[in-house]
Design an enzyme around this catalytic site. Structure first.
Site, PDB file in Angstrom:
ATOM      1  N   GLY A  76       0.810  -1.205   0.000  1.00 31.84           N
ATOM      2  CA  GLY A  76       0.000   0.000   0.000  1.00 31.84           C
ATOM      3  C   GLY A  76       0.846   1.257   0.000  1.00 31.84           C
ATOM      4  CB  ILE A 152      -2.038  -9.144  -2.242  1.00 32.49           C
ATOM      5  CG1 ILE A 152      -0.647  -8.591  -1.922  1.00 32.49           C
ATOM      6  CG2 ILE A 152      -2.634  -9.825  -1.016  1.00 32.49           C
ATOM      7  CD1 ILE A 152      -0.624  -7.548  -0.831  1.00 32.49           C
ATOM      8  NE  ARG A 173      -8.765   1.378 -10.610  1.00 32.20           N
ATOM      9  CZ  ARG A 173      -7.627   2.039 -10.585  1.00 32.20           C
ATOM     10  NH1 ARG A 173      -7.496   3.072  -9.764  1.00 32.20           N
ATOM     11  NH2 ARG A 173      -6.609   1.686 -11.348  1.00 32.20           N
ATOM     12  NE  ARG A 176      -6.792  -8.062 -13.925  1.00 35.21           N
ATOM     13  CZ  ARG A 176      -6.913  -7.700 -12.671  1.00 35.21           C
ATOM     14  NH1 ARG A 176      -7.717  -6.686 -12.357  1.00 35.21           N
ATOM     15  NH2 ARG A 176      -6.263  -8.324 -11.713  1.00 35.21           N
ATOM     16  CG  ASP A 255      -2.848  -8.862   9.363  1.00 34.29           C
ATOM     17  OD1 ASP A 255      -2.399  -9.219  10.470  1.00 34.29           O
ATOM     18  OD2 ASP A 255      -2.142  -8.347   8.472  1.00 34.29           O
ATOM     19  CG  HIS A 279      -0.902  -4.180   9.814  1.00 33.94           C
ATOM     20  ND1 HIS A 279      -1.229  -2.864   9.553  1.00 33.94           N
ATOM     21  CD2 HIS A 279      -0.487  -4.685   8.614  1.00 33.94           C
ATOM     22  CE1 HIS A 279      -1.023  -2.582   8.281  1.00 33.94           C
ATOM     23  NE2 HIS A 279      -0.562  -3.681   7.689  1.00 33.94           N
ATOM     24  N   GLY A 281       0.620  -9.317   8.192  1.00 37.04           N
ATOM     25  CA  GLY A 281       0.530 -10.006   6.914  1.00 37.04           C
ATOM     26  C   GLY A 281       1.853 -10.073   6.171  1.00 37.04           C
TER      27      GLY A 281
END
Length: 316
Positions: A76, A152, A173, A176, A255, A279, A281
C-alpha cells in the site's frame, strides 16, 4: 552534483547495490528517527521506512526538492499519499510488489482456516482442559469472494487452489479476464456478496475503498459468512462490523483494524466470532531478503537511467 539515496536499511547490509563512487550514489541511512542523515534537498531516491506512520514517512518529502523516485516497502501507498502534493512534477512513486504477496496470502489462508475450524476455541479449550469435539465448517466446498484482485489477491487464489473451494469469484476496480477466469468490476459487488461464504478484502486504501465494507456491504453478506480483512483497517466500517458480529450473524478475521493499533478496551477485542492478528501479513522472515533484493534492483535501474519497477503513480 549530489545524488543521495536514503535507505531504511544500512547499505552494507544490502547485497548488489551499485558502489559509491565519485559519480555514483551516496547512501544515507534513515529509519524514521528524529534526525535526518543529510540535507533532504540532496536526496534523489527515497526508500520509505517500513511500517512507519504517515507523519514519519512524509516528514522529509517537502524538503526533497531533487527527489525523482519514492520507493515504499509496503504494497500500500496510503502512508505516503498525504505528502505527494509537496513534491515537484514527475516524481515516480513505486510500491513493493513482489515482496509481500506470499506472506500476506499465507496469513489470509491461516485466518480463514483458523476462523472456520475455530482454532481459537480449541486453544481456549486446551487452556481449560476441555475436549471440544464436534462438527466444524470446512473451507472445502465453500464459495470465496476476493475483493481486490491485484498481485496479493491473485496470490491468495493461488493458495486457495488445493482446498477444493466450490467457487472463487474475483472483484477489482475494473473488469478484465485472467487465466483463471473473469474479474468483475467493483460496481458488480452488491450482486456477488450474497453468494459468498467467505469474503476476503485485499484492496488498497484509496478514497474509493475507504469505508467500502459498510453497513450495506455487510447486510448483503449471507448469514454465517466470514469476512477477512488483510487490506487496511479503514476499508471496513468498524461500527457496522461490530453490530453484525455482536449479533452473531457474521464472523470476521482481521489482520488490520480501525483504529490501529487496536487500543485496550475496544469492543472489537471481545466481539464473538472475531479473530484479530496485529497487522503482520507482510512481517515475516520472507520480508527482509525480498525487500533488500527490490531495493538493490531499483537502485541499479535508477543509476543506469532505466525505468524503475512497480510505478503506481507519477506526480503531476
Amino acid at each position: 552534483m549530489t545524488s543521495d539515496i536514503w535507505l531504511p536499511i544500512p547499505a552494507d547490509e544490502i547485497d548488489g547495490l551499485p558502489s559509491e563512487a565519485a559519480t555514483g550514489p551516496r547512501y544515507r541511512f534513515w529509519d524514521g528517527g528524529p534526525d535526518f542523515p543529510a540535507d533532504p534537498a540532496d536526496c534523489v531516491l527515497y526508500v520509505v521506512p517500513y511500517m512507519k506512520p504517515a507523519a514519519v514517512a512524509c516528514r522529509p518529502l517537502p524538503e526533497m526538492r531533487s527527489v525523482r523516485v519514492v520507493q515504499t516497502l509496503s504494497a500500500g501507498i496510503d502512508h505516503v499519499q498525504p505528502g505527494l502534493g509537496t513534491l515537484h512534477s514527475g516524481v515516480r512513486l513505486c510500491n513493493a510488489r513482489g515482496v509481500h504477496e506470499a506472506s500476506t496470502a499465507e496469513l489470509t489462508i491461516a485466518l480463514v482456516l483458523a476462523s472456520l475450524r475455530d482454532i481459537p476455541g480449541f486453544v481456549r479449550g486446551q487452556e481449560r482442559e476441555e475436549w471440544r469435539a464436534g462438527f466444524y465448517p470446512a473451507l472445502a466446498d465453500k464459495s470465496v469472494l476476493i475483493v481486490g484482485y491485484g498481485s496479493i489477491g491473485a496470490a491468495i487464489e493461488d493458495r486457495l487452489a488445493p482446498f477444493e473451494c466450490a467457487r472463487v469469484t474475483r472483484v477489482a476496480r475494473s473488469a478484465r479476464t485472467t487465466a483463471r477466469g473473469p474479474v468483475h468490476a467493483l460496481p458488480e459487488l452488491p450482486a456477488l456478496l450474497p453468494d459468498a461464504d467467505v469474503v476476503v478484502v485485499s484492496t488498497p486504501l484509496t478514497e474509493d475503498t475507504r469505508g467500502l465494507v459498510d453497513e450495506g456491504f455487510l447486510a448483503r453478506m449471507k448469514d454465517g459468512a466470514l469476512l477477512v480483512n488483510v487490506a487496511r483497517g479503514p476499508v471496513v466500517d468498524t461500527a457496522a462490523l461490530l453490530r453484525e458480529t455482536q449479533s452473531r450473524r457474521l464472523t470476521a478475521a482481521l489482520d488490520v483494524t480501525d483504529p490501529e493499533p487496536l487500543p485496550p478496551g475496544h469492543p472489537l477485542w471481545h466481539a464473538p466470532g472475531v479473530l484479530i492478528s496485529p497487522h503482520v501479513g507482510g512481517s515475516t522472515s520472507a520480508f527482509m531478503p525480498r525487500a533488500k533484493r527490490l531495493i538493490a534492483d531499483q537502485i541499479t535501474r535508477f543509476v543506469a537511467g532505466r525505468t524503475p519497477r512497480n510505478v503506481v503513480h507519477t506526480t503531476p
